[in-house]
Motif scaffolding. Structure first.
Motif, mmCIF file in Angstrom:
data_model
loop_
_atom_site.group_PDB
_atom_site.id
_atom_site.type_symbol
_atom_site.label_atom_id
_atom_site.label_comp_id
_atom_site.label_asym_id
_atom_site.label_seq_id
_atom_site.Cartn_x
_atom_site.Cartn_y
_atom_site.Cartn_z
ATOM 1 N N ARG A 97 -8.930 16.089 -7.175
ATOM 2 C CA ARG A 97 -8.680 16.170 -5.735
ATOM 3 C C ARG A 97 -9.392 17.399 -5.175
ATOM 4 O O ARG A 97 -9.162 18.515 -5.654
ATOM 5 C CB ARG A 97 -7.185 16.284 -5.437
ATOM 6 C CG ARG A 97 -6.334 15.101 -5.857
ATOM 7 C CD ARG A 97 -4.884 15.352 -5.451
ATOM 8 N NE ARG A 97 -3.992 14.275 -5.855
ATOM 9 C CZ ARG A 97 -3.334 14.234 -7.015
ATOM 10 N NH1 ARG A 97 -3.497 15.222 -7.893
ATOM 11 N NH2 ARG A 97 -2.535 13.235 -7.305
ATOM 12 N N THR A 98 -10.246 17.206 -4.165
ATOM 13 C CA THR A 98 -10.890 18.371 -3.561
ATOM 14 C C THR A 98 -9.901 19.194 -2.730
ATOM 15 O O THR A 98 -10.152 20.366 -2.456
ATOM 16 C CB THR A 98 -12.063 17.948 -2.652
ATOM 17 O OG1 THR A 98 -11.596 17.012 -1.675
ATOM 18 C CG2 THR A 98 -13.194 17.335 -3.451
ATOM 19 N N LYS A 99 -8.790 18.584 -2.343
ATOM 20 C CA LYS A 99 -7.794 19.285 -1.516
ATOM 21 C C LYS A 99 -7.327 20.563 -2.196
ATOM 22 O O LYS A 99 -7.219 21.620 -1.567
ATOM 23 C CB LYS A 99 -6.596 18.363 -1.258
ATOM 24 C CG LYS A 99 -5.502 18.959 -0.404
ATOM 25 C CD LYS A 99 -5.921 19.058 1.039
ATOM 26 C CE LYS A 99 -4.770 19.553 1.921
ATOM 27 N NZ LYS A 99 -5.199 19.715 3.317
ATOM 28 N N ALA B 275 -9.120 9.406 -2.238
ATOM 29 C CA ALA B 275 -8.243 9.299 -3.409
ATOM 30 C C ALA B 275 -7.246 8.158 -3.266
ATOM 31 O O ALA B 275 -6.846 7.540 -4.263
ATOM 32 C CB ALA B 275 -7.508 10.619 -3.625
ATOM 33 N N ASN B 276 -6.880 7.860 -2.024
ATOM 34 C CA ASN B 276 -5.893 6.802 -1.777
ATOM 35 C C ASN B 276 -6.489 5.397 -1.768
ATOM 36 O O ASN B 276 -5.738 4.417 -1.736
ATOM 37 C CB ASN B 276 -5.174 7.057 -0.451
ATOM 38 C CG ASN B 276 -4.241 8.255 -0.512
ATOM 39 O OD1 ASN B 276 -3.698 8.556 -1.575
ATOM 40 N ND2 ASN B 276 -4.063 8.935 0.601
ATOM 41 N N LEU C 89 -6.304 14.195 -10.444
ATOM 42 C CA LEU C 89 -5.699 12.934 -9.996
ATOM 43 C C LEU C 89 -5.525 11.996 -11.184
ATOM 44 O O LEU C 89 -4.496 11.342 -11.334
ATOM 45 C CB LEU C 89 -6.576 12.275 -8.919
ATOM 46 C CG LEU C 89 -6.115 10.909 -8.404
ATOM 47 C CD1 LEU C 89 -4.801 11.051 -7.642
ATOM 48 C CD2 LEU C 89 -7.172 10.292 -7.487
ATOM 49 N N SER D 195 -6.822 19.802 -8.089
ATOM 50 C CA SER D 195 -5.901 19.343 -9.127
ATOM 51 C C SER D 195 -6.403 18.015 -9.685
ATOM 52 O O SER D 195 -7.260 17.351 -9.097
ATOM 53 C CB SER D 195 -4.491 19.166 -8.553
ATOM 54 O OG SER D 195 -4.484 18.162 -7.541
ATOM 55 N N GLY E 132 -15.727 12.756 0.263
ATOM 56 C CA GLY E 132 -14.634 13.191 1.126
ATOM 57 C C GLY E 132 -15.156 13.648 2.470
ATOM 58 O O GLY E 132 -16.368 13.804 2.651
ATOM 59 N N PRO F 137 -8.689 13.551 0.085
ATOM 60 C CA PRO F 137 -7.388 12.874 0.147
ATOM 61 C C PRO F 137 -7.470 11.408 0.561
ATOM 62 O O PRO F 137 -6.817 10.548 -0.045
ATOM 63 C CB PRO F 137 -6.617 13.698 1.184
ATOM 64 C CG PRO F 137 -7.247 15.048 1.140
ATOM 65 C CD PRO F 137 -8.694 14.806 0.871
#
Length: 546
Positions: free
Chosen positions: A131-133, A115-116, A138, A136, A64, A112
């Motif tokens: 998710r590092t955001k 992840a997409n 994924l 949570s 990321g 993010p």
């Protein structure tokens, strides 16, 4: 010279003494952590890893852009005694999946954007993607992991019924020769090269920073280089944490955002690549220092000193006003830019390193920096030049010591090729060493061009001359049918004063050849329509141009 101090020895002390001190911030976003909050988040992730059956030595990948949660993810993996697998987010989704699979990682912590562009179904060994955001889930192969993440606060409360404080932070320091990190240097080759670095290699770099570039809780820094690249990871992150500084991560990098961040953060230190400094020079300084009146007065006593001070003061303010040193790495600095910075006594130096040395090889205090050099060999490392006369005859730079990798992951052939029979790391760089130990790089071994009469031609030296010409933004020197061509991308902001770009470059070619020996004369100039393709560390992808 001291022995290497384990990185976590510094971190344990920082957590105990700076618990409530600001540690990480995402610049421009409402994301801030104290050192105590970082320690708490690390502990929660470690409890989640444990609940899901992750063992010491298992691989955990993360990919990321620079962020506080990237830093927390990295520290969590090392604190758990798992092996961190760092992957640049610039790679394609397919390349990221390939590297995760190659590493054998059980977990992927994804930013993010990453992840997409990945598909967890293409990574069969990965149990969960987080998710590092917001940490949570994924995706997860089973409910155990999803439940552990969802119940992280409960796991934490059960593990620490009496609370969690500085005294509870006791990260391992007996792991010097264990594998800590696999850092991938490429995502596109058929045989990926994952550099294996021990805690000793990482810690040696951190120890050098702490001892030679002291920092502390009153200092701040802007993290702008890719953290998955060793230059940024070691010196904009790990060594900063070891000193207890406040790190401002730049999730998005643009000249406007960077200049704004520097003005507000006022960093004590800045790391950058030559391209950025050369752009600042061409845009801000060159138009001023090239004026006939300034050039005439530049070396005049008193007046010249005043002019140089004004230039220096302006540069210092551009970098926030509190800069102790600007460290440039990744490639050689253009000689014209270097001379101007030295003339005005700006606190800068050019260092030398590579991923395989985690990354530091050469450094020297800015006030001892010798023109055109890249420092002297750092503590706990040795250097030799593979040449019968290292001071005069160019040879490959070879090193060994605490910083050096233990090899490439799952790639014995590449590992064997990287070392000499007596155990020295072959850098692939060609250079000489002066009597004071200063290193001077002449070029990359693989880039060297053999001249018509057997002369060794180093394209980087020719490019340095080309890049000093008017209207040149960047260049490459290539060989075509035995002749040297200059590929030039023009400076789009240069005032042509009635000339065409073609006329300006034709004039430049004449000037360039007057400065070069006969065997390295430029035969022809090709004007590039677009900027050269770059690596994540902003080096030109030479292999794309012939």
């Amino acid at each position: 010279m001291t022995k290497t101090t384990h990185f976590f020895t510094y971190v344990n002390k920082v957590m105990q003494n700076e618990w409530d001190h600001p540690a990480f911030s995402d610049y421009g976003e409402d994301v801030n952590y104290t050192y105590g909050e970082i320690a708490t988040q690390i502990e929660k992730l470690n409890l989640v890893f444990k609940a899901c059956g992750v063992k010491q030595g298992d691989k955990i990948a993360f990919c990321g852009v620079n962020s506080s949660n990237w830093g927390i993810s990295f520290l969590s993996v090392l604190a758990y005694r798992a092996v961190a697998v760092s992957i640049l987010p610039d790679f394609t989704g397919a390349d990221i999946e390939k590297l995760v699979n190659h590493s054998g990682a059980k977990i992927l912590l994804a930013g993010p954007i990453v992840a997409n562009k990945i598909d967890p179904a293409n990574m069969p060994d990965v149990v969960a993607v987080i998710r590092t955001k917001d940490f949570s889930v994924l995706s997860a192969k089973n409910d155990t992991f999803a439940d552990a993440i969802a119940n992280a606060d409960m796991l934490f409360a059960e593990a620490h019924p009496n609370g969690f404080g500085p005294a509870d932070v006791k990260y391992h320091t007996d792991s010097m020769d264990e594998l800590a990190l696999i850092n991938y240097t490429s995502g596109t080759t058929s045989s990926p090269k994952g550099v294996m670095l021990t805690y000793r290699a990482l810690s040696s770099n951190v120890t050098f920073g702490v001892e030679h570039i002291p920092n502390g809780p009153d200092d701040s820094i802007v993290s702008m280089l890719p953290l998955a690249h060793m230059f940024g990871m070691a010196f904009e992150f790990l060594y900063q944490v070891a000193g207890g500084t406040h790190i401002y991560f730049l999730p998005k990098l643009s000249p406007t955002i960077l200049l704004k961040a520097l003005g507000e953060v006022k960093p004590y230190l800045m790391l950058t690549v030559p391209l950025l400094i050369e752009k600042i020079y061409n845009a801000k300084l060159k138009p001023m220092v090239s004026k006939p009146v300034v050039k005439a007065l530049w070396n005049v006593p008193v007046i010249g000193t005043f002019i140089k001070k004004k230039v220096r003061d302006g540069l210092m303010q551009a970098f926030g006003g509190k800069l102790n040193c600007l460290i440039i790495g990744g490639a050689a600095l253009n000689s014209e830019v270097e001379k101007c910075l030295m003339d005005v006594k700006f606190p800068f130096l050019v260092g030398y390193g590579m991923t395989e040395a985690a990354p530091l090889i050469g450094y020297v205090p800015w006030n001892e920096f010798a023109a055109h050099s890249c420092g002297r060999i750092v503590d706990r490392m040795e250097i030799r030049i593979d040449s019968e006369n290292p001071a005069e005859i160019v040879g490959e730079i070879q090193v060994k010591g605490d910083n050096v990798m233990i090899g490439y992951y799952k790639n014995e052939e590449a590992t064997k090729a990287a070392f000499t029979e007596d155990g020295w790391l072959k850098t692939g760089d060609l250079g000489v060493l002066d009597a004071k130990g200063n290193m001077y790089i002449r070029g990359r071994n693989k880039n060297m061009i053999l001249g018509p009469s057997g002369q060794n031609i180093y394209p980087e030296e020719i490019e340095d001359v080309i890049n000093s010409m008017d209207g040149v933004a960047e260049s490459l020197c290539v060989s075509r049918e035995g002749k040297l061509w200059a590929l030039i991308f023009p400076d789009e902001n240069y005032d042509l004063q009635g000339k065409t770009v073609e006329q300006l470059m034709a004039d430049n070619k004449v000037k360039i050849n007057k400065l070069l020996p006969n065997y390295s004369q430029i035969y022809q100039v090709e004007i590039m329509k677009e900027e050269f393709a770059k690596t994540p560390k902003r080096s030109i992808k030479r292999f794309m141009y012939k």
